[in-house]
Write a protein that holds these residues in place. Structure first.
Motif, PDB file in Angstrom:
ATOM      1  N   LEU A  17       0.859  -1.178   0.000  1.00 27.61           N
ATOM      2  CA  LEU A  17       0.000   0.000   0.000  1.00 27.61           C
ATOM      3  C   LEU A  17       0.904   1.239   0.000  1.00 27.61           C
ATOM      4  N   PHE A  18       0.507   2.262  -0.768  1.00 27.85           N
ATOM      5  CA  PHE A  18       1.239   3.530  -0.758  1.00 27.85           C
ATOM      6  C   PHE A  18       0.407   4.541   0.020  1.00 27.85           C
ATOM      7  N   PHE A  19       1.023   5.202   1.008  1.00 27.85           N
ATOM      8  CA  PHE A  19       0.255   6.192   1.763  1.00 27.85           C
ATOM      9  C   PHE A  19       1.036   7.496   1.931  1.00 27.85           C
ATOM     10  N   ASN A  69      -8.616   8.951 -14.349  1.00 26.56           N
ATOM     11  CA  ASN A  69      -7.297   8.845 -14.960  1.00 26.56           C
ATOM     12  C   ASN A  69      -6.796  10.244 -15.336  1.00 26.56           C
ATOM     13  N   ASP A  70      -6.725  11.158 -14.350  1.00 26.48           N
ATOM     14  CA  ASP A  70      -6.317  12.531 -14.661  1.00 26.48           C
ATOM     15  C   ASP A  70      -5.006  12.878 -13.970  1.00 26.48           C
ATOM     16  N   GLY A  71      -4.185  11.878 -13.738  1.00 27.23           N
ATOM     17  CA  GLY A  71      -2.873  12.131 -13.155  1.00 27.23           C
ATOM     18  C   GLY A  71      -2.852  12.049 -11.642  1.00 27.23           C
ATOM     19  N   ARG A  72      -4.012  11.824 -11.021  1.00 32.90           N
ATOM     20  CA  ARG A  72      -4.046  11.749  -9.555  1.00 32.90           C
ATOM     21  C   ARG A  72      -3.472  10.422  -9.079  1.00 32.90           C
ATOM     22  N   GLN A  73      -2.811  10.454  -7.897  1.00 33.76           N
ATOM     23  CA  GLN A  73      -2.272   9.216  -7.319  1.00 33.76           C
ATOM     24  C   GLN A  73      -3.319   8.523  -6.470  1.00 33.76           C
ATOM     25  N   ALA A  74      -4.255   9.329  -5.934  1.00 32.95           N
ATOM     26  CA  ALA A  74      -5.316   8.791  -5.077  1.00 32.95           C
ATOM     27  C   ALA A  74      -6.463   9.795  -5.082  1.00 32.95           C
ATOM     28  N   ASP A  75      -7.646   9.329  -4.696  1.00 35.39           N
ATOM     29  CA  ASP A  75      -8.762  10.243  -4.448  1.00 35.39           C
ATOM     30  C   ASP A  75      -8.650  10.693  -2.998  1.00 35.39           C
TER      31      ASP A  75
END
Ligand code: CDP
Ligand code: CDP
Length: 220
Positions: free
Chosen positions: A27-29, A72-78
């Motif tokens: 998991l990436f946080f 899919n707009d470049g975000r890493q997370a919501d």
């Protein structure tokens, strides 16, 4: 295993951290989004971040929800705050300007650190921030401090924002990074510093791939 990564703004923590997490199936946080979310809410609801007691109360009750990216707009997370999608709002310059002030409030840090430890202690996580190696997860098996010169970091932020179509000014970004570096490393509670047992990676002149390979080699 738990991987803790600290370093100043635009040293590559999110880019490198996300790649590492993918490579390892972890998991990436990104803990920075939590301080940004509190800052954004305080600006919205209080009009400023001046009132430490009021900002701390907000930090204690606000529901910050970080989910896998839905677009899919470049975000890493919501990033959601009390039901609002604030993913891009928390990247605005006014949040950059005030976030280090909010992050210096001890009560805000306490509320955030508790939630972060809970996530970190589950293991199999790459957690990034300013005090992960020193305060949040000092027992992490791998501790990394990413660094780069402030000019190189400003150049990276400039290119990133330009690519998103934003209006950008290199000198303003440089000045904003300098201010944040100063506030983050001189605050009394959990300042940004190199943990004695952290591996320091200077990323000046290195590509993201090279940094990831270097860290993977160290971990192995
Ligand atoms: O992405 P960038 O490096 O610009 O900043 P960030 O990681 O999103 O963090 C924003 C701000 O939150 C930092 O400048 C710190 O003031 C604060 N922060 C912190 O105090 N402790 C953390 N663990 C993470 C962020
Ligand atoms: O999370 P943090 O603020 O530390 O940095 P970031 O958001 O990952 O931003 C770093 C930017 O520099 C990204 O646009 C990366 O593609 C770029 N970059 C990097 O991260 N590492 C390098 N060695 C070279 C470029």
């Amino acid at each position: 295993m738990t991987i803790a990564i600290d370093g100043p703004a635009a040293s590559g923590k999110s880019t490198v951290g996300e790649r590492l997490a993918k490579a390892l199936g972890y998991l990436f946080f990104d803990t920075g989004v939590m301080y940004r979310a509190v800052t954004w809410v305080a600006l919205q609801r209080l009009g400023s971040v001046e009132d430490e007691a009021a900002v701390t109360r907000l930090a204690e009750v606000v529901q910050i929800d970080v989910q896998p990216p839905s677009q899919n707009d470049g975000r890493q997370a919501d990033v959601w705050v009390d039901g609002d999608d604030v993913t891009w709002a928390i990247r605005r310059p006014e949040v950059d300007q005030w976030v280090s002030r909010v992050a210096a409030y001890p009560g805000v840090r306490q509320a955030m650190t508790q939630q972060q430890r809970r996530i970190g202690l589950r293991g199999k996580v790459v957690m990034i921030g300013r005090d992960i190696t020193t305060v949040v997860l000092p027992e992490a098996e791998a501790k990394i401090y990413l660094d780069a010169s402030v000019e190189e970091r400003a150049r990276r932020r400039y290119l990133e924002r330009k690519a998103r179509g934003e209006e950008v000014n290199y000198e303003e970004i440089l000045e904003s990074l300098r201010q944040r570096d100063h506030l983050d490393s001189t605050r009394e509670v959990a300042p940004l510093r190199v943990a004695p047992d952290a591996i320091v990676v200077n990323t000046d002149g290195l590509s993201v791939d090279e940094v990831v390979q270097k860290i993977l080699a160290q971990i192995n």
